[in-house]
Design an enzyme around this catalytic site. Sequence first.
Site, PDB file in Angstrom:
ATOM      1  N   ILE A  10      53.843  16.567  46.110  1.00 22.83           N
ATOM      2  CA  ILE A  10      52.934  16.522  47.272  1.00 22.83           C
ATOM      3  C   ILE A  10      52.617  18.058  47.759  1.00 22.83           C
ATOM      4  CG2 ILE A  10      54.000  15.709  49.160  1.00 22.83           C
ATOM      5  CD1 ILE A  10      50.415  14.538  47.899  1.00 22.83           C
ATOM      6  N   THR A  11      53.712  18.780  48.130  1.00 21.48           N
ATOM      7  CA  THR A  11      53.670  19.978  48.662  1.00 21.48           C
ATOM      8  C   THR A  11      53.084  21.110  47.816  1.00 21.48           C
ATOM      9  OG1 THR A  11      56.108  20.370  48.453  1.00 21.48           O
ATOM     10  CG2 THR A  11      55.038  19.490  50.524  1.00 21.48           C
ATOM     11  N   ASP A  57      63.780  12.266  46.911  1.00 23.35           N
ATOM     12  CA  ASP A  57      63.902  13.292  46.285  1.00 23.35           C
ATOM     13  C   ASP A  57      64.472  13.114  44.716  1.00 23.35           C
ATOM     14  OD1 ASP A  57      65.626  15.663  45.076  1.00 23.35           O
ATOM     15  OD2 ASP A  57      65.935  16.134  47.281  1.00 23.35           O
ATOM     16  N   LEU A  58      63.881  13.903  43.799  1.00 24.30           N
ATOM     17  CA  LEU A  58      64.066  13.601  42.542  1.00 24.30           C
ATOM     18  C   LEU A  58      65.439  13.436  42.154  1.00 24.30           C
ATOM     19  CD1 LEU A  58      60.968  15.184  41.147  1.00 24.30           C
ATOM     20  CD2 LEU A  58      61.454  12.898  40.861  1.00 24.30           C
ATOM     21  N   SER A  83      59.415  24.668  38.875  1.00 26.94           N
ATOM     22  CA  SER A  83      58.360  24.799  37.931  1.00 26.94           C
ATOM     23  C   SER A  83      57.996  26.385  37.725  1.00 26.94           C
ATOM     24  CB  SER A  83      56.868  24.241  38.660  1.00 26.94           C
ATOM     25  OG  SER A  83      56.579  25.339  39.605  1.00 26.94           O
ATOM     26  N   SER A 136      54.185  20.016  29.943  1.00 26.43           N
ATOM     27  CA  SER A 136      53.808  21.334  29.842  1.00 26.43           C
ATOM     28  C   SER A 136      53.488  22.152  28.760  1.00 26.43           C
ATOM     29  CB  SER A 136      54.767  22.361  30.908  1.00 26.43           C
ATOM     30  OG  SER A 136      54.649  23.638  30.584  1.00 26.43           O
ATOM     31  N   GLU A 138      54.719  24.933  28.116  1.00 31.43           N
ATOM     32  CA  GLU A 138      55.954  25.675  27.807  1.00 31.43           C
ATOM     33  C   GLU A 138      56.844  24.951  26.821  1.00 31.43           C
ATOM     34  OE1 GLU A 138      57.970  28.239  29.210  1.00 31.43           O
ATOM     35  OE2 GLU A 138      56.204  29.189  29.318  1.00 31.43           O
ATOM     36  N   TYR A 160      63.572  25.539  31.543  1.00 29.22           N
ATOM     37  CA  TYR A 160      62.544  24.832  31.980  1.00 29.22           C
ATOM     38  C   TYR A 160      61.749  24.028  30.995  1.00 29.22           C
ATOM     39  CZ  TYR A 160      57.561  23.936  33.814  1.00 29.22           C
ATOM     40  OH  TYR A 160      56.251  23.382  34.192  1.00 29.22           O
ATOM     41  N   ARG A 195      48.005  28.424  44.605  1.00 25.80           N
ATOM     42  CA  ARG A 195      48.916  28.900  43.607  1.00 25.80           C
ATOM     43  C   ARG A 195      50.305  29.521  44.385  1.00 25.80           C
ATOM     44  NH1 ARG A 195      51.743  27.228  38.981  1.00 25.80           N
ATOM     45  NH2 ARG A 195      50.824  28.337  37.232  1.00 25.80           N
TER      46      ARG A 195
END
Length: 343
Positions: A10-11, A57-58, A83, A136, A138, A160, A195
């Site tokens: 969210i942040t 927390d994940l 990320s 992503s 990526e 990543y 960003r």
Amino acid sequence: MARRALITGITGQDGSYLAEHLLEQGYEVWGLARGQANPRVSRMRKLLADVHVVRGDLLDQGSLISAVERVQPDEVYNLGAISFVPMSWEQAELTAEVTGMGVLRMLEAIRVCSGVSRSSGSAGSSGQIRFYQASSSEMFGQVSETPQTESTAFHPRSPYGVAKAYGHFLTQNYRESYGMFAVSGILFNHESPRRGAEFVTRKVTLGVARIKLGLTAQLRLGNLEARRDWGFAGDYVKAMHLMLQAGSPEDYVIGTGRMKSVRELVEAAFTAAGLDWERHVVTDRALHRPAEVDLLCADPKKARAQLGWEPRVSFDELVAMMVESDLRLLTDGGDPDQDSSWP
Ligand code: NAP
Ligand code: GDD
């Protein structure tokens, strides 16, 4: 009753735009926030006063189960991740834990809270909570074809990208194993005035603003030849929401279908401020990556046809928006680097 959405990350950039979009759609929005005194949470609260915060927390399975139990969401958007690609070489294990294993923990939290048992398989066991995974481009890495579609093979080039591929396949697996409405959006690079300052678009637009205001004379960059398909984050979060409203759970590629090089990005940003980039930009081999993704370009046909999704903001409009915003921010004495220590 209002539909409830739980957003991890969210942040971050996307978390803020998605929260705004869902609030506009009448959702009750909850954001998962980590840490005891995370300064990004208070910044987020100022921007998004109507978002409810739940701690979690994940990295912590129990906290995710508690969050899902407390919020009772209709939709979960898993945007939380490490990320920044260069960080994933420096902290590969942490990236695997947050960006990869975090997906497993979130899916497990939903499965457990929905009462879907491991043994029941997919038949009739679908929980009610719809799940979005932030996959992503990526994952395509060293691309095998251009443009890239939902069926292009993955060849990730960074820890990543590897972690995202794990999360992507796991989301597919929970859909197939448990009949969950779990989907991945394979999003290409998307940017905005929000960003992080470590990513190349923002690094360039902040650099341009600093040079224009006489605060510095030089901008140091890495590989100018890499090409990306850059769009506006505000457009892309709408695609996330549309994916969870679809009749069946499917994955979608989201991008503009147009590529630009970092060099073209630099030219556009300096030109937007009336500056000549060649007088200010220096390149530094130390900013090159151990393995580069040379080009990424989306084929968003499926999203256009099935979701009716189209990007609205062009590359030139995006760059101009970001340069203008950074000029305003610095003129007003803002501190864009307060939460970024990356070069
Ligand atoms: P971002 O600005 O870097 O935000 C990342 C978010 O993840 C932050 O809110 C951060 O919270 C959170 N986070 C980090 N570690 C966490 C943990 N252990 N537990 C819970 N949350 C954690 O990223 P973004 O640009 O908004 O991107 C959103 C998602 O889309 C990410 O998963 C990213 O990998 C993916 N994605 C982005 C793009 C793009 O071009 N932007 C393209 C494709 C996919 P803190 O404030 O606590 O650090
Ligand atoms: N960050 C950065 N800083 N990148 C630079 C620089 C520099 O000084 N100079 C050149 N680049 C090049 C990088 O080598 C890369 O090829 C390109 O600019 C874009 O880099 P980033 O903006 O850091 O983004 P990314 O493409 O590595 O990753 C972003 O997009 C992914 C989707 O394709 C991130 O948002 C990822 O989280 C996201 O999954």
